[in-house]
Design an enzyme around this catalytic site. Structure first.
Site, mmCIF file in Angstrom:
data_model
loop_
_atom_site.group_PDB
_atom_site.id
_atom_site.type_symbol
_atom_site.label_atom_id
_atom_site.label_comp_id
_atom_site.label_asym_id
_atom_site.label_seq_id
_atom_site.Cartn_x
_atom_site.Cartn_y
_atom_site.Cartn_z
ATOM 1 N N CYS A 164 -2.616 8.993 2.412
ATOM 2 C CA CYS A 164 -2.237 8.522 1.078
ATOM 3 C C CYS A 164 -3.349 8.801 0.083
ATOM 4 O O CYS A 164 -3.109 8.841 -1.128
ATOM 5 C CB CYS A 164 -1.898 7.033 1.110
ATOM 6 N N GLU A 199 0.871 -1.177 0.000
ATOM 7 C CA GLU A 199 0.000 0.000 0.000
ATOM 8 C C GLU A 199 0.906 1.224 0.000
ATOM 9 O O GLU A 199 1.431 1.625 1.037
ATOM 10 C CB GLU A 199 -0.914 0.004 1.236
#
Length: 535
Positions: free
Chosen positions: A322, A288
Site C-alpha cells: 500500500c 488502512e
C-alpha cells in the site's frame, strides 16, 4: 487494490476447479517447512479454542508457479457464531489478568515467532509471493510489535487531574473494549494481524481474525503459534480466534454488534463500505486503505540516493505494498537524467525476477491471475491515452504470475490513470517546475498514505513537513515511501481511511476511556460553583 481487481480476484477464485486429485506442494520435499509449521494437505481454518470448520474448502495457490499448496476448510455462519461466543466468554478472564501478565503472554508469542521465523517467512514467500528477505522481515515486524506491546504493558498511562472542587479528584481511566475484529489483506498476511493483535491483547481485548482467503495457510500457521503459547499458559484459545472465509464471513463480522472495533486493511472502495456499516451500529473502525504514493525529486536531490530508494519503492514486492511509490514527481531540470538512470536500474534487475524463495531473486510474482489482468489492462490504457512505456509493460511468459516492472512517461499529472491505484509495479514519471507544484500534485489524489521528498534544502524539508506540505499520514525525507518502523504510527488521511496502527498511542484505539470523579470530602459540591437549593 482497486474495486475491479478485488471483484476479479473473487470471481476468479469461484471459477477455479478444486482439482482434488492433483499433487500438492505440501507433499514436495522442497517445501518441507510447511509441515514444520504444523500444516497438512487439508487444514482447518477455524479456531476458537478448538479447531473445527464446516464451510467450503479453499485451495491456496503459490503465485510463483500457480500450483496448489494445500487446502483450508473455511468457516460456515455457525462457525463464526461459535468463534464470537467463545471469544466473548474468554474475554472475561482475559480482561481480569493484570496488564503486565498479559504483556508476558505477548512476550512469549514473540519468542515463539522467533523460533519459527525461517519456516513462517518461507510460507509467506510461497503463499503471498514476496521475496524471502521481505517475508522474513514481515514476521520480524510482528515480533517487534510484541516487544513494543511488552513495554506498553508496564507503562500504559492513566492520568490524575486537579479538580476545582475541594476534596475531589479527577481520574482518566482506560479499560479494554472487549471483542475486536481484524480483517487483513493478502499482501501483509502476518504483520497487519500482529500490529493489531499484540497491542490489543495487552490492552485486554480478544479478537476474531478474518484473513484474506488467498493467504489462509499463513493465518492457520500464525494461529497455531499463538495457540501454543496460550495453551502453555492455560489461557483460553478463543482469546485469539481465527475465522477463515470469504465475503460472507467478513460481512457478518462487520455487522456484529458484539465486535466493538473492526480493523480493516484493504481497498478504499471496500473500506468505505466497512466504515459505513460499522458506523451504522455506532461501532469503532480502524481503516488502512489504498495509497497513491509519490516521491518528489527536487532539483538539488542526491540522485544516487534517490535511485537506490526508487528501485525498491517502485518495483519492490512487485508493486503490491500500500506504500509502493506510484508517482515520481521529478523537477524538470533533472527529469531526463532520472528517467534514464531509473530505466538502467530496472534493466539491471529484470534477470532477478523469479521464484521468491530463491536467494538471487529481487522481485517476485503478482499475487493472482486477476492482478496480471489488471496490470495488462492498465498498460494498454496508458498506450491508448498517449503515454509512453519507457520500460517494461509486458507479462513474463513463464509459469506463475510475473510481469515486468514498468516506467511510464507522457501522461498528465491529473490523468485518471495517474490518480488511480493499480496494485502492480507501474510508476508514472511526471515533470514539475518546483516544490510547490510537486506538493500540489502529491496532494491532489484521493488517498493520503505515504509520501517523500528528496532534497538537500533544509527550508524545503520544513515546508514539506509543515501545514502546507504533504497531506499524507507518512511524510518522509530522503527515504522511500515504503518500509515503516513499528515505533511510528502507520496510516493515512483522506481515502486511506484515517486509521493508525503501531506508534506511541496506538493502544488508545483498542481501549475505552472514562473520566472518573471521586468525592472524598463528605459533602456535595457542584462544578462551576453552581448553587442549587439550600446548602
Amino acid at each position: 487494490m482497486s474495486r475491479v481487481l478485488c471483484r476479479s480476484v473473487i470471481a476468479l477464485r469461484l471459477r477455479l476447479p478444486m482439482a482434488r486429485h492433483a499433487s500438492y506442494l505440501i507433499d514436495d520435499p522442497n517445501y518441507s517447512f510447511l509441515k514444520d509449521l504444523g500444516l497438512d494437505k487439508k487444514n482447518v481454518g477455524v479456531f476458537n479454542g478448538k479447531w473445527e470448520a464446516n464451510g467450503q474448502l479453499i485451495q491456496s495457490y503459490s503465485p510463483a508457479n500457480g500450483k496448489v499448496i494445500a487446502e483450508v476448510q473455511s468457516a460456515s455462519a455457525a462457525d463464526y457464531e461459535a468463534c464470537a461466543k467463545a471469544a466473548q466468554d474468554a474475554w472475561h478472564a482475559w480482561a481480569e489478568l493484570p496488564i503486565p501478565s498479559r504483556g508476558e503472554i505477548v512476550r512469549q508469542i514473540g519468542d515463539a515467532l522467533r523460533e519459527k521465523l525461517q519456516p513462517l517467512g518461507q510460507l509467506v514467500s510461497l503463499e503471498m509471493g514476496k521475496i524471502l528477505p521481505e517475508a522474513i522481515g514481515e514476521v520480524v515486524e510482528y515480533i517487534h510489535v510484541c516487544d513494543l506491546a511488552l513495554g506498553l504493558s508496564r507503562t500504559l498511562p492513566g492520568t490524575i487531574f486537579p479538580s476545582e472542587r475541594p476534596g475531589h479528584v479527577l481520574i482518566e481511566k482506560w479499560n479494554p473494549l472487549g471483542l475486536i475484529g481484524v480483517i487483513t489483506a493478502f499482501n501483509f498476511p502476518v504483520a497487519v494481524f500482529g500490529w493489531n493483535s499484540a497491542i490489543a491483547m495487552v490492552c485486554g481485548d480478544v479478537s476474531i481474525w478474518k484473513p484474506s482467503d488467498t493467504t489462509p495457510l499463513t493465518a492457520v500457521a500464525v494461529t497455531k503459534i499463538v495457540e501454543s503459547v496460550l495453551v502453555k499458559n492455560n489461557i483460553p484459545g478463543a482469546v485469539a480466534a481465527l475465522c477463515v472465509g470469504g465475503r460472507d464471513i467478513g460481512h457478518t463480522l462487520v455487522q456484529d454488534r458484539r465486535v466493538k472495533l473492526v480493523s480493516f486493511t484493504g481497498s478504499t472502495a471496500v473500506g468505505q463500505q466497512v466504515g459505513v456499516e460499522v458506523q451504522k451500529r455506532f461501532g469503532r473502525h480502524l481503516l488502512e486503505l489504498g495509497g497513491n504514493n509519490a516521491i518528489i525529486v527536487n532539483s538539488d536531490a542526491n540522485l544516487d540516493l534517490l535511485l537506490n530508494a526508487a528501485l525498491f519503492a517502485c518495483a519492490g514486492t512487485a508493486g503490491q505494498r500500500c506504500t509502493t511509490t506510484r508517482r515520481l514527481l521529478i523537477h524538470q531540470q533533472v527529469f531526463d537524467e532520472v528517467v534514464s538512470r531509473l530505466k538502467k536500474a530496472y534493466a539491471s534487475v529484470v534477470s532477478r525476477i523469479g521464484d521468491p524463495l530463491l536467494p538471487e531473486t529481487l522481485i517476485g510474482p503478482l499475487h493472482t491471475p486477476a492482478a496480471v489482468e489488471a496490470y495488462k489492462s492498465t498498460v494498454a490504457e496508458v498506450v491508448k491515452q498517449g503515454g509512453t512505456i519507457e520500460f517494461g509493460g509486458k507479462v513474463i511468459e513463464r509459469e506463475g504470475y510475473f510481469v515486468e516492472p514498468t516506467i511510464v512517461t507522457g501522461l498528465p499529472h491529473d490523468s485518471p490513470l495517474v490518480k488511480s491505484e493499480c496494485f502492480a509495479p507501474i510508476v508514472y514519471c511526471i515533470p514539475i517546475a518546483d516544490l510547490d507544484t510537486g506538493i500540489q500534485y502529491n496532494n491532489e489524489v484521493d488517498q493520503g498514505l505515504s509520501s517523500s521528498v528528496f532534497t538537500e534544502n533544509l527550508g524545503d524539508v520544513f515546508k514539506w513537513i509543515g501545514p502546507h506540505g504533504s497531506d499524507c499520514g507518512i511524510v518522509n525525507v530522503n527515504i522511500p515511501t515504503n518500509g515503516a518502523e513499528v515505533g511510528g504510527a502507520f496510516g493515512g488521511e483522506k481515502a486511506t481511511g484515517g486509521g493508525r496502527e503501531c506508534g506511541a498511542d496506538a493502544w488508545k484505539a483498542y481501549m475505552r476511556r472514562a473520566t472518573v470523579t471521586i468525592n472524598y470530602s463528605g459533602t456535595i459540591k457542584l462544578a462551576q460553583n453552581i448553587k442549587f437549593g439550600d446548602e
